[in-house]
Design a protein around this motif. Structure first.
Motif: not given
Lengths: 219, 224
Positions: A94-98, A100-103, B12-13
């Motif tokens: 995943l990209t860096a922003v993806e 971070l968006a998840f967390w 995400r998964e």
């Protein structure tokens, strides 16, 4: 930054941690108030990481008690803390922003307070330009900066940092020190294990001796 | 708030499973290889092929499901994500369910969709083709959920995949038995089609109800 005073104090009384039947950390006491910082020092294998992982709730304490008080004290302590350890917690596909968006969505919740968007957080650590690159292409220091940007995207009063400055360049260490100061000015707490100076002013120091664990008892 | 975190986890998964090296396609390719080699190995005996077809498809589906499951929690344990998920306010049991749901969609659903087509190469009857897809649809959730227990128990181990298979195969055997009998019953036989199907649904629902608690407990105790 995080304007929450969700935690007013964190008090440890004689806590210890066992691993594999051996006492790695014994009889630790500290007293941390809102805005305070605690730096755990000690040789390799002294039990710094073990103590931090136990405070974050990943390991059970073998004895003693850890009490947290404040507005959010009914929430368990792990839900009030950010943990940045040796592993970055980033998915390389995943990209860096993806990431971070998840967390940001996963870790927001219990504590209230201002948080910034994933893109702004990346800007703070100087990686906005690389926001849309898969994390796999970033260097070790850049990955570490993305992991630290997690601290900004969800408001949590207690930051538990295991050698956060590893692989960081001088400028990034400066950014980190400023973020620490802002977090503490907003009533946040920091517990860090480190070998290098982190720029934490007036931090209480917790000296861990390796004698209890033996030099080989690395966590 | 909790819904938002769970949907973030779900997408995400799926995105990771779809990416290169995510393992989403690995099970399907394994399934295709195993099933398409079988007619060559057995020879042109169409009666034999159509009789053992459901069994071949179910064994292939079982092994293909197990193939990707060992990474379900191990990948998160390796990169530190699992520790962070433990600090989320979302209950770990729900996190397990959502990860399993995404894993099922990424790995088991393609198998189910491909199974009628592959059934043709095994000379299965039309009624049996529908039966195999339906029995896989009813049974594979149980395989995924049972596998999650094994994956959680072996999350901290290097090369835990084989141990996981040993732990899970005894539990997965009833699913295999009723899955094959369901698919066979669709093309006639002594058992009505709905009986093995109801048992399969029951096994899946029981696994869905129990496995998240077992897997979450195993994940919490992983480091202790």
């Amino acid at each position: 930054m995080t304007q929450s005073v969700a935690l007013t104090s964190l008090i440890a009384r004689g806590v210890g941690v066992d691993r594999g039947g051996r006492a790695i950390v014994k009889n630790i006491s500290f007293d941390l108030q809102a805005g305070g910082a605690l730096v755990a020092l000690g040789r390799n294998g002294a039990g710094k990481s073990t103590l931090l992982r136990a405070i974050a709730g990943f390991l059970p304490f073998s004895g003693g008690e850890l009490i947290h008080e404040g507005e959010a004290s009914e929430a368990p302590l792990p839900e009030l803390c950010h943990y940045v350890g040796h592993a970055d917690g980033l998915k390389s596909a995943l990209t860096a922003v993806e990431n971070l968006a998840f967390w940001s969505r996963m870790l927001s919740g219990t504590a209230t307070g201002a948080s910034v968007s994933p893109l702004e957080a990346l800007q703070q650590v100087g990686l906005k330009r690389l926001a849309d690159f898969p994390v796999a292409y970033l260097s070790a220091g850049q990955k570490r900066r993305v992991a630290l940007a997690r601290l900004f995207v969800a408001p949590r009063p207690l930051w538990i940092l295991d050698e956060p400055a590893t692989a960081l360049d001088v400028a990034s260490q400066q950014v980190l020190a400023e973020a620490f100061a802002r977090h503490r000015a907003g009533g946040g707490m920091i517990i860090a294990a480190t070998h290098a100076p982190l720029g934490l002013v007036d931090a209480a120091v917790l000296e861990l001796s390796a004698t209890a664990a033996g030099a080989l008892g690395n966590a | 708030m909790m819904q938002s975190s769970l949907s973030a986890l779900f997408w995400r998964e799926l995105r990771i499973a779809r990416s290169v090296g995510g393992g989403g396609a690995m099970g399907l390719v394994f399934f295709l290889i195993l099933v398409s080699l079988t007619p060559f190995a057995i020879g042109p005996d169409l009666n034999l092929l159509s009789r053992i077809g459901p069994a071949i498809l179910w064994i292939a589906a079982l092994l293909a499901t197990l193939l990707g499951l060992d990474r379900l929690f191990q990948a998160d344990a390796d990169d530190g994500s699992l520790d962070l998920l433990l600090t989320a306010s979302t209950p770990l049991e729900l996190i397990v369910v959502v990860k399993c749901a995404a894993h099922w969609i990424a790995t088991a659903l393609p198998l189910i969709l491909a199974s009628p087509l592959l059934g043709l190469t095994l000379a299965m009857e039309p009624a049996s083709l529908g039966g195999i897809a339906l029995s896989l649809l009813a049974g594979t959730p149980a395989l995924t959920m049972l596998g999650a227990i094994g994956a959680a128990l072996t999350a901290g181990l290097r090369r835990g995949g084989l141990l996981m298979a040993v732990l899970i195969l005894p539990l997965a055997t009833p699913v295999l038995i009723f899955g094959v009998s369901g698919a066979a019953a669709a093309s006639g036989g002594t058992v009505p089609f709905h009986i093995p199907m109801l048992i399969l649904c029951g096994l899946s629902l029981a696994a869905l109800a129990g496995a998240p608690f077992a897997a979450a407990a195993a994940l919490r105790a992983r480091d202790a």
